[in-house]
Write an enzyme that holds these catalytic residues in place. Structure first.
Site, PDB file in Angstrom:
ATOM      1  CD  GLU A 198     107.193 -33.932  94.169  1.00  0.00           C
ATOM      2  OE1 GLU A 198     107.417 -35.075  93.732  1.00  0.00           O
ATOM      3  OE2 GLU A 198     106.002 -33.540  94.335  1.00  0.00           O
TER       4      GLU A 198
ATOM      5  CB  CYS B 220     104.339 -35.472  96.384  1.00  0.00           C
ATOM      6  SG  CYS B 220     102.859 -34.378  95.485  1.00  0.00           S
TER       7      CYS B 220
ATOM      8  CE  LYS C  69     106.120 -38.964  94.015  1.00  0.00           C
ATOM      9  NZ  LYS C  69     105.851 -37.769  93.131  1.00  0.00           N
TER      10      LYS C  69
END
Length: 307
Positions: free
Chosen positions: A66, A183, A141
């Site tokens: 990321e 993440c 995301k």
């Protein structure tokens, strides 16, 4: 960095020497660990060096963490440094993928979307490039990290980022079918269950975990996602101090479907290597057929399959 590369590769060689020679026919993946800063040019040079090393060592796919493009000091700097997918930085990675003949998982690109002019906010976008440099998948995301952890400092990702509207179906690659996440998404098992029910064999969690949550949760969560989905889990991570306001935990790793950590980066920037054995994955799923034993009549279908 080269010392770290040699150490990680030496560990990988020792682990694989005991495996039968047939293992060398299995696809090899490289997991890259970097320390991004606000200097986009230097970040690209660092990532390009690791990608070229991965290609030299025979990997078919390299994973970047990321925020591989940059880690800014504040939301204003994030907005200023961000680019659209058709910008100069992605073009450089497109050329690099073609040059190396390597698939790339670009784990979290600060993307100016089509709504940039209206929102002045970006998407945290996971991009997959094939070995011809074409964009074959994008995932934005969906779970944004708005948390306050004592000792780690507050995180307000939503100050500069819009949550993605949907999941991406797993994408076929030379290493297997990859389910995309980023993440903080790893804290939501519904997402990983949806991806595996859609055919994922590898889950990838490019990350920038903090110095408090990292030691406590990083490996535990990754191994849990691998075990419950019976997938390989690949987690490329940021490490070290990015600037005066932020540092990351590192410890990039690959976990097999049994939950064993089969590759791990040492301290500092570098890479680790792992072979993906899909026959082993299928054998394990037959021996321990948990998805055949699920009881949606009792608790619903957690992680609805993707349409």
């Amino acid at each position: 960095m080269l010392v770290s590369l040699r150490r990680a590769y030496a560990i990988y060689r020792l682990r694989t020497m005991a495996v039968s020679s047939s293992s060398w026919e299995l696809p090899l993946v490289a997991v890259c660990q970097v320390t991004s800063t606000p200097d986009k040019e230097q970040n690209f040079k660092t990532c390009a060096e690791l990608i070229r090393e991965a290609a030299r060592l025979g990997a078919c796919l390299a994973f970047l963490p990321e925020a591989f493009d940059f880690i800014a000091r504040d939301p204003e700097e994030t907005q200023r440094l961000s680019e659209p997918l058709g910008g100069n930085l992605l073009e450089e990675y497109t050329q690099l993928a073609r040059e190396c003949g390597l698939w790339l998982s670009l784990g979290g690109f600060h993307e100016r979307g089509q709504d940039w002019e209206q929102t002045q906010k970006i998407y945290n976008c996971h991009v997959i490039l094939n070995n011809m440099g074409s964009v074959v998948a994008t995932y934005r995301k969906t779970h944004l990290c708005d948390v306050e952890i004592p000792g780690q400092g507050p995180m307000r990702e939503s100050n500069s980022t819009i949550p993605g509207p949907s999941l991406e179906s797993p994408i076929s690659t030379p290493a297997g079918k990859i389910g995309l996440a980023i993440c903080y998404d790893m804290r939501f098992p519904e997402l990983s269950l949806a991806l595996v029910q859609a055919g994922a064999e590898i889950l990838t969690y490019p990350s920038a975990f903090g110095s408090v949550t990292g030691p406590a949760h990083w490996e535990v969560l990754l191994r849990a996602r691998a075990i419950e989905t019976q997938c390989y889990v690949v987690a490329a991570a940021q490490c070290g101090r990015h600037h005066e306001k932020r540092a990351s935990y590192g410890h990039s790793m690959v976990v097999d479907p049994w939950g064993t950590v089969v590759a791990r980066c040492s301290e500092g920037p570098g890479l680790c290597l792992a072979r993906i054995d899909l026959n082993y994955l299928q054998q394990l799923r037959k021996q321990l057929p948990v998805f055949q034993h699920r009881r949606p009549d009792l608790y619903g279908n957690l992680g609805h399959p993707l349409s």
